[in-house]
Design an enzyme around this catalytic site. Structure first.
Site, PDB file in Angstrom:
ATOM      1  N   ASP A 182       0.905  -1.139  -0.070  1.00 18.92           N
ATOM      2  CA  ASP A 182      -0.133  -0.085   0.092  1.00 18.92           C
ATOM      3  C   ASP A 182       0.914   1.303  -0.019  1.00 18.92           C
ATOM      4  O   ASP A 182       2.179   1.204   0.206  1.00 18.92           O
ATOM      5  CB  ASP A 182      -0.833   0.201   1.292  1.00 18.92           C
TER       6      ASP A 182
HETATM    7  C1  BGC Z   1      -5.007   3.372   0.088  1.00 20.48           C
HETATM    8  C2  BGC Z   1      -5.114   2.435  -1.020  1.00 20.48           C
HETATM    9  C3  BGC Z   1      -5.115   3.172  -2.395  1.00 20.48           C
HETATM   10  C4  BGC Z   1      -3.476   3.734  -2.374  1.00 20.48           C
HETATM   11  C5  BGC Z   1      -3.341   4.901  -3.652  1.00 20.48           C
HETATM   12  C6  BGC Z   1      -4.036   4.242  -0.117  1.00 20.48           C
HETATM   13  O1  BGC Z   1      -3.934   5.353   0.915  1.00 20.48           O
HETATM   14  O2  BGC Z   1      -5.035   2.724   1.307  1.00 20.48           O
HETATM   15  O3  BGC Z   1      -6.160   1.460  -1.014  1.00 20.48           O
HETATM   16  O4  BGC Z   1      -5.028   2.209  -3.519  1.00 20.48           O
HETATM   17  O5  BGC Z   1      -3.704   4.832  -1.317  1.00 20.48           O
HETATM   18  O6  BGC Z   1      -4.229   5.609  -3.771  1.00 20.48           O
END
Ligand code: BGC
Length: 792
Positions: A718
């Site tokens: 993530d």
């Molecule tokens: C989230 C993810 C997301 C990523 C990119 C993170 O803060 O937890 O689910 O895909 O950001 O935007």
């Protein structure tokens, strides 16, 4: 075209999109159909619905200031259009125009405000006080509709406050006035999460119909109108039980802590808890939802199939006067042995076709014996770290909710059977022990110690180190040579130098990378010139579960819970197929979806992105989504692996879980999705799982995901990750620690500074005593490039 005069709200959190707003008609239809099929009708006394041309007074500002989706990466889609409730019913439902004009004027004078500050999301819009004049204007109407809306989002949980989990005083005042003035009220709840229902009893006799419409994306208003008019016969079923009070949920006392949460309820999550220990706490059971018609559900005898599948034949007949669909749910009840078990758990489900009145259909619903086995993490059955079937009768039921079920048959297991021997993985740290909930044949609550880790992870890793691919020089191979079969991928990886190998383990450092489609969440793959020269394509990754989050206009899909409430895997797959095509036309290679964490607690801020409190439903819907998304050659990216069940302090929080609950509940959905749909990418979670961050979790990512389930794709973190030193291999920090776990790509890349070697942590220990090996870096390069190879 929807009447734009009725679109008062700016929905201003999302900047305006660019490019064409055109979407294929079938894609729009599928969005509308899914939003409508996902609407769950929880009450419909005396067939109040569908409407029969009565004049309807619509109350609640959310009729205009609608919530189409939740907030954060899963919500920021540049939608091409929105349809609110009033736009949806305009021209289709006979509504009170004078009252509508009062709302329109008030909403224009008191515009809905959207917080644009990250994680300080707007959770509701202050309700319009209902004045005498408005009530007078509504007096000529036959029926009232009241609508209440809620919203939550990423990085912040719903709170136990008015306007968040609870109704506001103004909303209560509205319900008081409306239910006093009208004989019957239709209540619509527009929320991506479950809200409080402690008010329900007070209004029970006055609320004639209740619709949980979730957040239905851009087609929301049309979908609600379809259900209100009867153009769509509601077929949605709850993917989570609804209790009267927050305190009734088994997780309530172990949610929201900043450092860690003990998953004390263990495998008794949601309806598994309620049906076993607290039936009376439930207002609407898991799997529940009404239709404008009624069905008889007759299970025939259970037939053991060849191999290990169990097949249940269920005859469904439409007994009413309107065509409709029914979701048949197959549950099992395992015998209580030395391992405590919930009294029911979902094993399979299926949806009928649209059945005309009097028409019947027989569904064959299969599930593997494996789903009924329990994981013995303590060795209580004498089979530690194994799935076992304890001796006794496994009763199979079919019905249309976790509570309304009929016995279909029995599968008798004559003696304790070892189903699958696995190895202990990701067990609780001995320093963090606590007691978990269990039971026995008396079905009373008991508590027992959770077994803690006994294996030496260090030894396990060292025994399992991969083999190095001997590096070669002097070849100018490109990835096309692999594509056309001239060389193997390993031959290609052999030609990569350390700088290129390092670049493959992280993205292009930033979101909105210039190497990808504008608005991307990050780019990986060909992030440096020399890789691009070798034919490695920069891979654009973009959010998310409710639609493609790029600068161009993209479809805003119904939220996760609306999708899963359809229980219709074919429909979801077709919808996702169109989204897969949208990836192609809009220049993205990976969509960071589906979000598929378990709904452990109603307050989790991202529940709107997820699917269910049950892993079978969650896994099957996610698998359908992934199959659809990947139809046109691009990739889905199921997330967040694993146990990301809380948003508060999500980067630090430790989800402390028994290995049994982890495997049976929190990982099972991912397991189904991986085995049935083979996602090409997968994302780890921010949180820790039994002390180890998702992005460093060797046992989750290498042992369980890859070795046990056979996952062969690429793993992304993530966005950014926590710096840490590997406790077993102190020479390894950050990226080296991560690569050893086989979490292949740090997204979007970098830590403190953006340099050509990331933060330097990957190669710092390379060629040093106890350091990261070339073979491990190459192994991640292979994982990463496998996807790159498939890109046109
Ligand atoms: C989230 C993810 C997301 C990523 C990119 C993170 O803060 O937890 O689910 O895909 O950001 O935007």
């Amino acid at each position: 075209m929807p009447n734009t005069a009725l679109l008062t709200q700016s929905f201003s959190r999302v900047p305006k999109g660019s490019g064409s707003k055109e979407l294929p008609e079938r894609y729009k239809y599928l969005n509308r159909k899914t939003a409508a099929e996902g609407i769950v009708m929880l009450k419909n006394e005396n067939s109040l619905l569908p409407l029969k041309n009565e004049n309807v007074a619509v109350f609640g500002r959310v009729q205009l200031d609608y919530f189409y989706v939740g907030n954060g990466s899963g919500g920021d889609v540049r939608y091409p259009y929105l349809v609110n409730l009033m736009q949806g019913i305009e021209g289709r439902i006979n509504y009170n125009k004078e009252l509508a004009a009062v709302y329109l004027e008030w909403c224009e004078q008191n515009p809905a405000e959207y917080s644009i500050e990250w994680a300080k999301w707007t959770t509701h819009h202050p309700e319009m006080p209902l004045c005498e004049e408005a009530m007078k204007k509504s007096a000529t109407s036959d029926i009232a509709i009241a609508i209440i809306g809620r919203c939550a989002g990423e990085d912040a949980d719903t709170t136990l406050e008015q306007g968040s989990f609870y109704l506001t005083d103004a909303e209560t005042a509205m319900l008081d006035k409306v239910t006093a003035a009208f004989r019957k009220t239709i209540l619509i709840i527009n929320s991506g999460n479950i809200i409080d229902f402690s008010w329900y009893k007070k209004y029970e006799g006055k609320i004639g119909a209740l619709l949980y419409v979730w957040q239905g994306g851009m087609e929301s208003g049309n979908a609600i109108a379809d259900v209100l008019t009867g153009a769509e016969n509601p077929g949605g079923k709850l993917p989570t039980a609804i209790a009267y009070h927050y305190e009734d949920y088994p997780t309530a006392k172990n949610f929201g802590n900043m450092d860690y949460n003990n998953y004390e309820e263990d495998v008794f999550v949601g309806y598994r808890y309620f049906e076993t220990f607290a039936k009376e706490a439930v207002l609407f059971p898991f799997g529940y939802g009404l239709s404008y018609t009624s069905f008889s559900i007759d299970p025939a005898d259970v037939k053991p199939q060849m191999g290990e599948d169990i097949c249940v034949q269920v005859k469904v007949k439409n007994m009413g006067v309107m065509a409709g669909t029914e979701v048949v749910q197959v549950y099992y009840s395992a015998p209580q042995g030395v391992l405590g078990k919930p009294v029911v758990a979902l094993a399979a489900f299926g949806k009928t076709k649209l059945l005309a009145p009097g028409e019947e259909q027989t569904l064959s619903l299969n599930f593997p014996l494996y789903f009924m086995a329990s994981y013995d993490d303590a060795g209580k059955t004498g089979n530690k770290s194994a799935y076992v079937l304890e001796a006794g009768d496994y009763i199979i039921y079919a019905g249309n909710s976790s509570r309304n079920i009929r016995k279909a048959g029995t599968v008798t297991i004559s003696e304790l059977t070892l189903h699958t021997q696995l190895q202990e993985a990701a067990a609780l740290d001995p320093a963090c022990g606590f007691k978990r909930l269990t039971t026995d044949h008396t079905l009373t609550k008991k508590y027992e110690d959770i077994p803690t880790r006994t294996v030496d992870l260090k030894e396990r890793i060292l025994d399992n180190l991969p083999k190095e691919i001997p590096q070669t020089t002097g070849n100018d191979y490109t990835l096309s040579d692999v594509k056309c079969g001239k060389i193997t991928l390993e031959d290609f990886v052999a030609t990569l130098n350390m700088q290129e190998l390092e670049a493959l383990t992280r993205g292009d450092f930033i979101m909105h990378s210039k190497l990808g489609a504008p608005g991307n969440a990050g780019v990986f793959g060909g992030v440096i010139e020399s890789l691009r020269e070798k034919g490695v394509v920069p891979v654009t990754a973009s959010d998310g579960p409710s639609g493609l989050r790029l600068e161009v206009f993209s479809a805003l899909l119904p939220c996760g819970l609306a999708l899963s409430s359809t229980w219709n895997t074919e429909l979801i797959k077709e919808l996702a197929t169109y989204q897969g095509e949208e990836l192609n036309t809009k220049g993205s290679h990976v969509i960071l979806a589906p979000g598929m964490n378990i709904l452990r607690d109603p307050l989790c801020g991202r529940n709107f992105e997820y699917y269910a409190e049950d892993p079978i439903l969650s896994g099957k819907i996610a698998a359908a989504m992934v199959q659809g998304l990947q139809t046109h050659g691009k990739s889905a990216c199921p997330k967040h692996f694993a146990a990301n069940n809380q948003e508060s302090n999500r980067r630090i929080n430790d989800s402390r879980i028994s290995e049994r609950a982890l495997r049976e509940i929190y990982l099972r959905g991912f397991e189904i999705c991986v085995k049935e749909a083979a996602p090409k990418n997968l994302m780890t979670s921010y949180n820790r799982i039994n002390g180890v961050w998702g992005h460093y979790h060797y046992e989750l990512c290498t042992i369980i995901l890859r070795e046990e389930w056979g996952y062969t794709g690429n793993i992304l973190t993530d966005w950014w990750m926590q710096k840490a030193q590997d406790p077993n291999f102190p020479a390894l920090t950050n990226d080296a620690y991560r690569i050893r776990a086989q979490v292949d790509v740090l997204m979007p890349g970098g830590h403190d500074h953006y340099s050509t070697d990331g933060d330097g942590s990957l190669l710092k220990s390379y060629e040093k005593e106890g350091g990261i090996t070339l073979a491990e870096i190459q192994r991640s390069a292979v994982n990463n490039l496998k996807f790159n190879l498939g890109i046109e």
